[in-house]
Design an enzyme around this catalytic site. Sequence first.
Site, PDB file in Angstrom:
ATOM      1  N   HIS A  53      14.035 -12.120 -20.202  1.00 28.82           N
ATOM      2  CA  HIS A  53      15.484 -12.112 -20.375  1.00 28.82           C
ATOM      3  C   HIS A  53      16.213 -12.340 -19.044  1.00 28.82           C
ATOM      4  O   HIS A  53      17.339 -12.836 -19.037  1.00 28.82           O
ATOM      5  CB  HIS A  53      15.931 -10.773 -20.964  1.00 28.82           C
ATOM      6  CG  HIS A  53      15.490 -10.554 -22.391  1.00 28.82           C
ATOM      7  ND1 HIS A  53      14.269  -9.993 -22.708  1.00 28.82           N
ATOM      8  CD2 HIS A  53      16.097 -10.830 -23.562  1.00 28.82           C
ATOM      9  CE1 HIS A  53      14.165  -9.918 -24.028  1.00 28.82           C
ATOM     10  NE2 HIS A  53      15.243 -10.429 -24.571  1.00 28.82           N
ATOM     11  N   GLY A  54      15.588 -11.983 -17.955  1.00 28.48           N
ATOM     12  CA  GLY A  54      16.192 -12.170 -16.640  1.00 28.48           C
ATOM     13  C   GLY A  54      15.360 -11.471 -15.582  1.00 28.48           C
ATOM     14  O   GLY A  54      14.897 -10.341 -15.803  1.00 28.48           O
TER      15      GLY A  54
END
Length: 473
Positions: free
Chosen positions: A390-391
């Site tokens: 996601h990051g």
Amino acid sequence: MTIVQIACAGITSLLVRFVDRERNKEKAIFIANIFFLFLLQPSSSLRSANILLPWVMLVLIFAVGMGVCEKITPKEIFQISLLSLLGFLPFLLPQLIPGLRTTVLDKNVNQTILGAFLLVCVCAIGLLAIFRHKVHYLTVLLILILILFVVLKQPQIGTLASRGWRMAFRQNADLASSVDVRWIGYSYVAFRMIHVIREYQKQRLQEINLLRFINFCLFFPTLTAGPIAKYDDFSNQIEEPANNFQEGMLEGGKRLFFGLFKKFVLTDSLALIALNPDNARQITSSGWMWAVLFFYSLQIYFDFSAYTDIAVGLGLFLGIKLPENFNRPYLKSNLTKFWDSWHITLSQWIRTYFFNPLNRTLRKSALTQSPNLILFITQVATMVIIGLWHGITWSFFFWGVWHGLGLFFQNRWSSFIKNRFNGIRENKVLNPLVGGLSTMATFTYVSLGWVWFLSPSLPDAWEIFMKLFGKGF
């Protein structure tokens, strides 16, 4: 996707369904995929990024296709190039017809179009030249895919990429930011490419069609938020649609309606009161902080599952049954069942290409006599990978650790009580009560994990946790 874009996708899906399946359906889907690849590309302050990044995406997919497809003819390459230009044509017309405007193309579009087209041609020639060295070629592509992933997901590196882009296109480099580098659907497309590469390398995929492979990677209903299908399933349904037109219309329309209701009624309503980094700083009441956190849990579920419903609905219009991504996750009684029901296709992908290989490797190592340690490492590492997907930030890292630890301790606790409290399962009163309490505890644990997920930084997350437990003031 906006409601206008969804409506456009729905109409396009229905029109494509009328195309003759035997001869032109795949070509029509390909043209639609290219069109939506450019249409859905978010606006960026980087000059020409809105058009150049989709072209690079197409070239990268084409490069992978050249490595995994055994039989490719010059005629097929020419056909795909022509169909790509047809899909891009609606965005080119404003430059050819005076008075028309589009948000996709910018003032430097003529040079960008020429550069992108030449890039496609040069890459095609170069790939043909090195096509014989498949093993190293696919390994290089895997590394490139992962490097691009890191650039997009790591804020500091993304800022450097933005600065380099601005310098190349003569923009103010001081305004560079990681949010400038926005690339529609790259995470999902990257996972599909890696899936095909790994299955090909393991010789589990033999007959891969280039046009079908590109359609699989860019299938427009799944471009923005999944689900992550398998190439074999997609290919089989292209050849033999999973439903007739009437069934596809009824079931697809139902799923599309529920998706739109979740997204534009439930999600948008919850967004007004759900926890976010801005209102987190203003809330001082512990009770209200818990309330808005639970609202956020519902918001993120309805938002994400809405896109799955929309994708499944559009897929049914096209005669393709996409895999389900959610199965009432908040009603599960433990964390393992939750992750078997939340973003199912991502969990299955990570399990196949990371968890299982890591588990097999550790079981053959010096840790073979420590099954609990192996379980701890594999579960925590797997959830960290999902978090970093996601990051690549500390917040997502700790979100992964949170769930990894939760899965490990839940697994050990389940093993501990399995043979000690069998009587509870047979008790008609206690069993539902314990199940309900377990469900509430799982929902609460998952909700607390969302604090890491939504917080821009660790201090922000810590401040929310302090307020949740009455120490924020």
